[in-house]
Every structure is written in C-alpha cells, then in structure tokens.
Design an enzyme around this catalytic site. Structure first.
Site, PDB file in Angstrom:
ATOM      1  N   LEU A  15       0.448  -1.691   0.096  1.00  0.00           N
ATOM      2  CA  LEU A  15       0.006  -0.194  -0.240  1.00  0.00           C
ATOM      3  C   LEU A  15       0.655   1.296  -0.238  1.00  0.00           C
ATOM      4  O   LEU A  15       1.636   1.355   0.659  1.00  0.00           O
ATOM      5  CB  LEU A  15      -0.631  -0.258   1.423  1.00  0.00           C
ATOM      6  CG  LEU A  15      -1.776  -1.777   1.827  1.00  0.00           C
ATOM      7  CD1 LEU A  15      -2.548  -0.690   2.879  1.00  0.00           C
ATOM      8  CD2 LEU A  15      -2.592  -1.460   0.110  1.00  0.00           C
ATOM      9  N   ASP A  16       0.374   2.114  -0.818  1.00  0.00           N
ATOM     10  CA  ASP A  16       1.067   3.282  -0.453  1.00  0.00           C
ATOM     11  C   ASP A  16       0.867   3.709   1.040  1.00  0.00           C
ATOM     12  O   ASP A  16       0.311   3.768   1.126  1.00  0.00           O
ATOM     13  CB  ASP A  16       0.535   4.998  -1.156  1.00  0.00           C
ATOM     14  CG  ASP A  16       0.410   4.353  -2.946  1.00  0.00           C
ATOM     15  OD1 ASP A  16       0.981   3.292  -2.975  1.00  0.00           O
ATOM     16  OD2 ASP A  16      -1.120   5.229  -3.434  1.00  0.00           O
ATOM     17  N   ARG A  17       2.038   4.963   0.919  1.00  0.00           N
ATOM     18  CA  ARG A  17       2.588   5.339   2.939  1.00  0.00           C
ATOM     19  C   ARG A  17       0.905   5.844   2.990  1.00  0.00           C
ATOM     20  O   ARG A  17       0.761   5.644   4.003  1.00  0.00           O
ATOM     21  CB  ARG A  17       3.654   6.835   2.719  1.00  0.00           C
ATOM     22  CG  ARG A  17       3.828   6.881   3.566  1.00  0.00           C
ATOM     23  CD  ARG A  17       4.915   8.640   3.626  1.00  0.00           C
ATOM     24  NE  ARG A  17       5.958   7.885   3.445  1.00  0.00           N
ATOM     25  CZ  ARG A  17       7.001   7.936   4.245  1.00  0.00           C
ATOM     26  NH1 ARG A  17       7.121   8.123   5.153  1.00  0.00           N
ATOM     27  NH2 ARG A  17       8.679   7.916   3.728  1.00  0.00           N
TER      28      ARG A  17
END
Length: 318
Positions: free
Chosen positions: A145-147
């Site tokens: 997942l993106d940050r």
C-alpha cells in the site's frame, strides 16, 4: 539458583550463543564474566563458552532472581509492542492493519526499523514464529500500500504460504476491496479500464497506450451530491491505480495531493485537517488457494472502516 531445561529449538548450539539469545538484555561482557566465574552448569558440570547444549540438558544458573529477570529475553510479546494492529493470523499468514503515513517497505536506509515489514519481522522473530537462523527464507508481504493509504496488508510466515499467496494474487484468487471518499456525485457503478505507465521523474502515473492495463470496478455506497463514498474492487493491482482512475473519471479522491482537486483539498484541509488521500484497503476475501484451502470464502475487514465512515459523515455535513 535457577534451573531451566533446553528445548528442541534451542538445542545444538554453543552455550555462549544460547545465552546471548536467552539473555537478550544482558551485555555480552556480563554473559562472558558469569561464564568465567563458573555461574552456569550444564548437567551439573561446569559450562564453558564453547560447550554445545543439547535437547533436555539441564542448565543451573547461580545468579540472582533480579539479574535473571532483568537479563532474560522477553517472551510475552503483544503485537502492540511492535506497532502492529493484527486483524488475523495463523501458522501461515498474518493480516495487518497498516496506518496511514507508514511505509510498507523501507525506501532507504533511514526507513530501516520504521516500516510495516520490519515491525512484522521483529514480531515474528521475537515471538519465535519463524527461525531467524533460516538463511533461505524471510517472511514477506504480498501486497503493498502507498505510504498514505491505510488498511490490510497480507504477510506470509513461511515459504509455502508465500508461494501460494503470490500465485493466488496472480490468478485473481484474493479479492481486494477499498473504501474512499471522492469529490462529485456518483449515482451508478462504473469500471475504469485503461493503460498506464509511471512517470519516474514525478513519481506519478500517466496514461499510455503501450503501458500496463489496469481495471478497477467502482460502486457508490452513499452521496450527498457534492461528495460520494465509493467501494473499489481491484481487478489488477498497480501503483496509484485507484487514485489515477478516479482522477481520470473527474471524481478525484479527497485529500489526494498528487491526483486530487487542489481547491477542494484546501477547503477540507482547513476545515477538517485532511491532508492526504482518504483511501482504505478495507476488505479481502480469499477464494480457493492451493495449500491454504481452509481460508476459502473467508472475509476480513480493516478495523479502520468505522473511522472512515465517521470522517465521511463530517465531510457530508460541510
């Protein structure tokens, strides 16, 4: 005097190495000093640093209870000790609820020890769920997942589970659902089927006829005319896929600094403190997966779903 018995997992190693693991909080110099002072015995014989311990060996420790308790490696760990919010785990897999703002993997040396994978590894090693001496396998995650995207990340505890999960993802046998709040009214379900490539210089995605195909299904759950709550189902899984697709549809995710609407984002930041994309990987459903058949039809949801719904209520009231 304290007496312990060597278990199978601790057998067949030098005594000094065993003590370094057993007394994780004791300096090496302290361990060496106590060996020299003959404060340890193995089966009633003086223990030397290079003596090998075997299963069922009896170790006598002539040290104080206070030192023992201060030096011993902690074993009653909780997931919260490692900044982990665990949704589910068994002998093969671990499902973790990632916080927004936390990296899944380290991006550079400054991120070592401060990302979800490192938290997971520390938890699994210290709770002795995997063998740290195994040089051929490390537990790993199979989705990223993106940050600033929160939600469920799937980890594999052993090599067989890792291979099975990776194959399942390639063959679309793990259904992944997201929740998001977007600008604009969405009345009907729709699908975005497009091709993209990464603009490396800007770390953004752009349309490209020769790029990778991405497919995402979107379903409206609620709308107030100005904003909408959507459920997103991934068919493919590429970087920024949902964020780019919704921007392409002119219904950008609120708070998204790369693909969102700047004017809307400023209003929501000023009034509600929203400064990143509101996107949650909130649910996964396992289909029939080889070697993990017991997970078939099981569904797991992020504990953060209620937080997003409460935020939606605030946004809709603006």
């Amino acid at each position: 005097m304290i007496e312990i018995v060597i278990e199978k997992n601790d057998a067949d190693q030098r005594f000094d190495r065993f003590l370094r693991k057993y007394f994780e909080n004791a300096p090496l110099s302290v361990i060496q000093k106590n060996i020299r002072k003959k404060n340890f015995k193995i089966n009633n014989k003086r223990a030397k640093a290079d003596t090998f311990v075997r299963e069922n060996d009896k170790i006598k420790m002539y040290i104080s209870d206070e030192n023992y308790n201060n030096w011993i490696t902690k074993t009653d760990f909780k997931p919260s000790d490692f900044k982990l919010d665990i949704v589910y785990e068994d002998d093969n897999i671990i499902l973790m609820d990632k916080e927004s703002g936390l990296l899944t993997h380290s991006a550079n040396k400054n991120d070592y020890g401060n990302n979800l994978v490192d938290f997971m590894l520390s938890y699994l090693y210290k709770t002795k769920q995997v063998n740290k001496a195994d040089k051929t396998f490390n537990p790993a995650v199979v989705n990223r997942l993106d940050r600033n995207t929160a939600g469920i990340v799937i980890g594999a505890k052993n090599s067989l589970a890792l291979r099975s999960l990776n194959e399942a993802i390639r063959n679309d046998k793990i259904e992944k659902y997201y929740l998001t709040i977007v600008k604009g009214e969405v009345k009907e379900s729709f699908t975005i089927d497009t091709s993209i490539e990464k603009n490396e210089n800007r770390n953004k995605i752009k349309s490209s006829k020769n790029g990778s195909r991405v497919i995402t299904h979107f379903k409206p759950l609620e709308s107030n005319g100005q904003y909408s709550l959507l459920e997103c189902k991934l068919v493919t899984g590429k970087t920024h896929q949902i964020r780019f697709s919704l921007a392409k549809n002119n219904t950008p995710i609120i708070g998204d600094r790369k693909y969102g609407d700047k004017k809307t984002n400023k209003i929501l930041n000023d009034k509600l403190g929203i400064d990143n994309q509101i996107l949650l990987a909130y649910k996964i459903i396992f289909n029939d997966i080889k070697n993990l058949e017991y997970l078939k039809s099981q569904s797991f949801e992020s504990k953060k779903k209620n937080e997003l719904i409460r935020l939606k209520d605030k946004v809709f009231k603006l």
